[in-house]
Structure formats: C-alpha cells, structure tokens
Motif scaffolding. Structure first.
Motif, PDB file in Angstrom:
ATOM      1  N   GLY A  19       0.654  -1.183   0.166  1.00  0.00           N
ATOM      2  CA  GLY A  19      -0.165   0.082   0.036  1.00  0.00           C
ATOM      3  C   GLY A  19       0.712   1.405   0.032  1.00  0.00           C
ATOM      4  O   GLY A  19       0.644   2.298  -0.822  1.00  0.00           O
ATOM      5  N   TRP A  29      -1.626   3.965  -1.418  1.00  0.00           N
ATOM      6  CA  TRP A  29      -2.675   3.387  -0.857  1.00  0.00           C
ATOM      7  C   TRP A  29      -4.060   3.240  -1.888  1.00  0.00           C
ATOM      8  O   TRP A  29      -4.923   3.999  -1.612  1.00  0.00           O
ATOM      9  CB  TRP A  29      -3.208   4.141   0.243  1.00  0.00           C
ATOM     10  CG  TRP A  29      -2.051   3.991   1.261  1.00  0.00           C
ATOM     11  CD1 TRP A  29      -1.217   4.844   1.810  1.00  0.00           C
ATOM     12  CD2 TRP A  29      -1.745   2.788   2.420  1.00  0.00           C
ATOM     13  NE1 TRP A  29      -0.417   4.393   2.825  1.00  0.00           N
ATOM     14  CE2 TRP A  29      -0.921   3.157   3.175  1.00  0.00           C
ATOM     15  CE3 TRP A  29      -2.407   1.630   2.424  1.00  0.00           C
ATOM     16  CZ2 TRP A  29      -0.516   2.410   4.288  1.00  0.00           C
ATOM     17  CZ3 TRP A  29      -2.145   0.693   3.480  1.00  0.00           C
ATOM     18  CH2 TRP A  29      -1.111   1.031   4.066  1.00  0.00           C
ATOM     19  N   SER A  47      -6.357  -1.873  -1.609  1.00  0.00           N
ATOM     20  CA  SER A  47      -5.611  -2.034  -0.180  1.00  0.00           C
ATOM     21  C   SER A  47      -6.496  -1.653   0.896  1.00  0.00           C
ATOM     22  O   SER A  47      -6.469  -2.066   2.091  1.00  0.00           O
ATOM     23  CB  SER A  47      -4.198  -1.243  -0.319  1.00  0.00           C
ATOM     24  OG  SER A  47      -4.566   0.255  -0.479  1.00  0.00           O
TER      25      SER A  47
END
Length: 449
Positions: free
Chosen positions: A202, A207, A211
């Motif tokens: 991530g 991110w 994720s």
C-alpha cells in the motif's frame, strides 16, 4: 538466514532491477513477496511442527530455504525470482517457529532464559547485518555476479545448518492427534493476508482502493475466524483458547506490537533520512546501525543475569527509555546534521533497553502457555512480531513521506523528528499495556492456592 533475507534484498534492489530489466511493481514483488508469504504462513508452519515434529519440520524448512536461495541466486528472469522468493518466504515460515517451540520444549528455567536471550541477539544481529552484508556483496561484485551472491551466500550456511539440525537437535515425534483444521487455516491465512498485503504494498503504491478494501475486510474475516475457532474448540482449532485466551495474553501481544512497530518504524525513518535526506550510502547507513544491533544483542544476552524480580521492570523501563531515546535522537538531528557521537550513543542505549525488555517478555509469554501448545504459542508470537514490524514500516513510513515534499536535508530532518515523536508515544502506550499485563499475571499468581 530468515531475518537476514528480509533486509539484505533492499540494498540490492537497484542492481536487480537493472540486471533483470524489471518494472517497479515486479521489483516490489521480489522485495516484499518474501515477507507476505512468511507472515501469512507462520502459524500454519507452527502447527506443522506440532503435527510432524519440530526437529523434522525445522530440517525440511532449512533444506527448502537453502534450495530456494540457490534458485533465487540463479534465476534467469524476474518470473523465476518472484516465484522463488515466495517459496523462500514460505520455507522460512515453516522453519522459524520451530526454533521457539524447541526452546520451550527443550529448556527450563535459566536454560530457557539463556536460549531466549540468544534468540533475541541473533534476530538483532541478522536485522542489522542484512544491510551491511548486502552492501558489501553487491559492491564486491563477486565473479561479476552483481546481486546474486546475496542469495547464494545462504547456500553454504544452509547446508551447514541442515547438518547441525540433523546431528544435534533433539528429535521428538509429532502428535498425530493434532489436526490442521483446514477451514481454520484458510480463515486465519485470509485474515493475515488481508492485513499484511496492504501494509507491504500500500505505501509504495499510494494506498490504492484495493488496499483499503483489504484492510476493511480484516475485521469481518477476523470475526469469522474467531467464530470458527470457538465452534472448533473441541476439535483442536488452529488457534487454541489455551494460548490466545490465557490471562493477559492479549495485552502481551499489544505490548509486542507497539514495541516492534516503533523499533522497526524508527529504523526505517533513520534509513530514509540518512540516505534520502543526508545523501549517505546504504552501506554507510548500515554501519551507523551497528551500535543499535550491538545494544539490542547485549540486552538480550545479559537480562537473565539480574534478579528475577526485576525482569518485569525491564519490560516497562525498556519502553520508557526507548521513548526518551527517540525524543533525544529527534532533537539531536533536528538541524539536518550528520549523525555524530550523540546519535550513536542514544541508538546504543535505546536499543539495549529494548533488548532488556525483549527477553523477559518472550520468557513470560512462553511460561504461561502449556507445553502441549508450544507450537501454537510460537506461531502467534512470531506472527505478532512480524506484523508489528510491517505495521511500523507502513505507519511510520507514511508519516515520514506525508511530511516530506522534496529531498532537502532540512525538510527530511523535520519529518524524521516528527516520526520519532510518534514512535515515542507508541512506546509510552506500550509501557501502559505492559503494566496491565504484569498486573493481570500477578493477580493470577496470587489467586493460586
């Protein structure tokens, strides 16, 4: 070897990418695939030791790890390297838990404390040596193999270790009555994977949505796993109530997560600041970490020489000294100066404090679990340490990068200082969790007739 291979690849990753012409995402799989497989299968590996015998599974794990290291070193392309790294991590998951299980089953009293101290020292030395050894091997370019010796170095070590396991490790048959509880294994692996994979990939990918979805799924998967384990309580579940339900065990795990995450996160923040902010080489950074490795090893090896009554205070004192050390370290490097004697001294002191706390916490954790569940306890404890490390890297790495918008030394120093302040706060919370654990254990001991 298992700890060494977590960090040694980081140093060689630019050389791997250049030689195999890999993309950034494939390189991330090469570096982090090992950690994902290792973390996900740890508890399963521990149960395999209970079922088939710890010495036998340890020998097989060492042999497979050595073979996969050879394949990594000879991989003709990135596909084979990714696959071998995944299998190398899986081999480590079946190898590492057996060590702690054998410690609990083979030693008692001071002998167990000494073995745990050596275990902690080896972990510290392996983690620090990874970056140093990786830098030296890549820089030496042995036989023009560039990055390949970082894997091939495991082969002679693994062969020697395999012979030592066969010759000296006590052989006890496994318990054929212990089952694998396939549904429980799948539920647990899904829970761990949903937590570990976003933590590993991530941060580097910013991110992405997937994720976050995986992290959200951790809670329902954990609930499903707990529900299944409760239903299977009479059929030898993969996580027995005698382990996770032991008095104070949850507080113990919280203490370990906070200690490991703060320590791993602080090492990452130091490496990022020294290399990206101050322009030091990876080898130079690794050499700066030596004082920390020596301090942790010293604490792990000598804590048992003190009276038993003081061991619990090592846990709390280690976290508080660590918190103070992070604050002092942040203050000493706040002006973007190169690390000097104050940094080396503080790094040694706070690492020694963690080492003095690491041994007692493992000793108390194992002493309150029935011998029958040694494998389950080992799997949970090693998994907790690994998850704490990944959590620290993800959280503290994100804090650092959120505060750095360019690679100037001044801005990096500010981000580094703020990251260590959060690590100090985690240490204080960890000390409080340790106090609760100690209180619950004392109440249990006082209640005994």
């Amino acid at each position: 070897m298992a700890v060494l291979d977590v960090t040694i690849v980081n140093v060689a990753s630019p050389a791997v990418r250049s030689d195999l012409h890999t993309s950034g995402s494939v390189l991330q799989l090469i570096v982090a695939g090992y950690t994902v497989a290792y973390s996900t299968l740890l508890i399963t590996g521990a149960r395999a030791g209970d079922r088939f015998g710890h010495a036998r599974v340890l020998a097989i794990g060492v042999l497979c790890f050595t073979l996969m290291s050879f394949i990594c070193g000879m991989a003709p392309n990135s596909f084979f390297l990714v696959l071998a790294r995944l299998l190398q991590g899986a081999s480590a998951a079946f190898m590492v838990p057996q060590v702690m299980s054998l410690i609990q089953r083979t030693f008692e009293g001071h002998g167990r404390a000494r073995a745990i101290g050596l275990y902690g020292a080896v972990i510290a030395i392996g983690a620090i040596c990874g970056q140093i050894v990786g830098g030296l091997l890549v820089g030496a370019n042995i036989l023009h193999l560039v990055w390949r010796p970082i894997f091939l170095v495991n082969v002679p070590i693994g062969v020697a270790l395999f012979a030592l396991v066969l010759g000296f490790v006590p052989r006890r048959g496994g318990d054929s009555a212990r089952s694998f509880d396939l549904i429980g294994v799948v539920c647990l692996m899904a829970t761990v994977a949903s937590f570990v994979i976003p933590l590993v990939f991530g941060p580097g990918l910013g991110w992405p949505v997937w994720s976050i979805v995986l992290l959200v799924l951790v809670v329902p998967l954990a609930v499903l796993s707990a529900w299944h384990e409760r239903r299977a309580s009479g059929r030898d579940p993969i996580l027995s109530a005698e382990v996770v339900g032991a008095r104070g065990f949850v507080w113990l795990l919280l203490f370990m997560v906070l200690m490991q995450s703060s320590y791993a996160g602080s090492l990452l923040a130091q490496a990022l600041h020294f290399e990206a902010g101050l322009g030091l080489s990876a080898l130079h950074t690794g050499l700066l970490f030596i004082t920390g490795g020596v301090g942790f090893a010293l604490g792990s090896l000598t804590w048992r020489r003190f009276p038993t009554w003081i061991h619990t205070y090592f846990m709390i004192g280690g976290m508080l000294i660590g918190a103070a050390g992070y604050v002092i370290m942040a203050w000493s490097l706040r002006t973007a100066t190169d690390p000097a004697s104050l940094y080396l001294t503080v790094n040694f002191g706070l690492s020694a404090a963690f080492g003095y706390g690491f041994g007692p916490i493992l000793s108390m954790a194992l002493s309150h679990v029935p011998l029958k569940f040694a494998g389950s306890a080992s799997g949970v404890l090693v998994s907790t340490l690994q998850i704490g490390q990944l959590l620290g890297i993800a959280v503290y790495g994100s804090i650092y990068f959120a505060l750095v918008h360019n690679t100037s030394a001044k801005e990096s120093a500010g981000a580094f200082a703020h990251t260590l302040y959060w690590a100090a706060l985690a240490c204080v919370v960890g000390a409080l969790a340790g106090l609760v654990f100690i209180r619950m254990i004392r109440v249990k001991e006082e209640a005994r007739p």
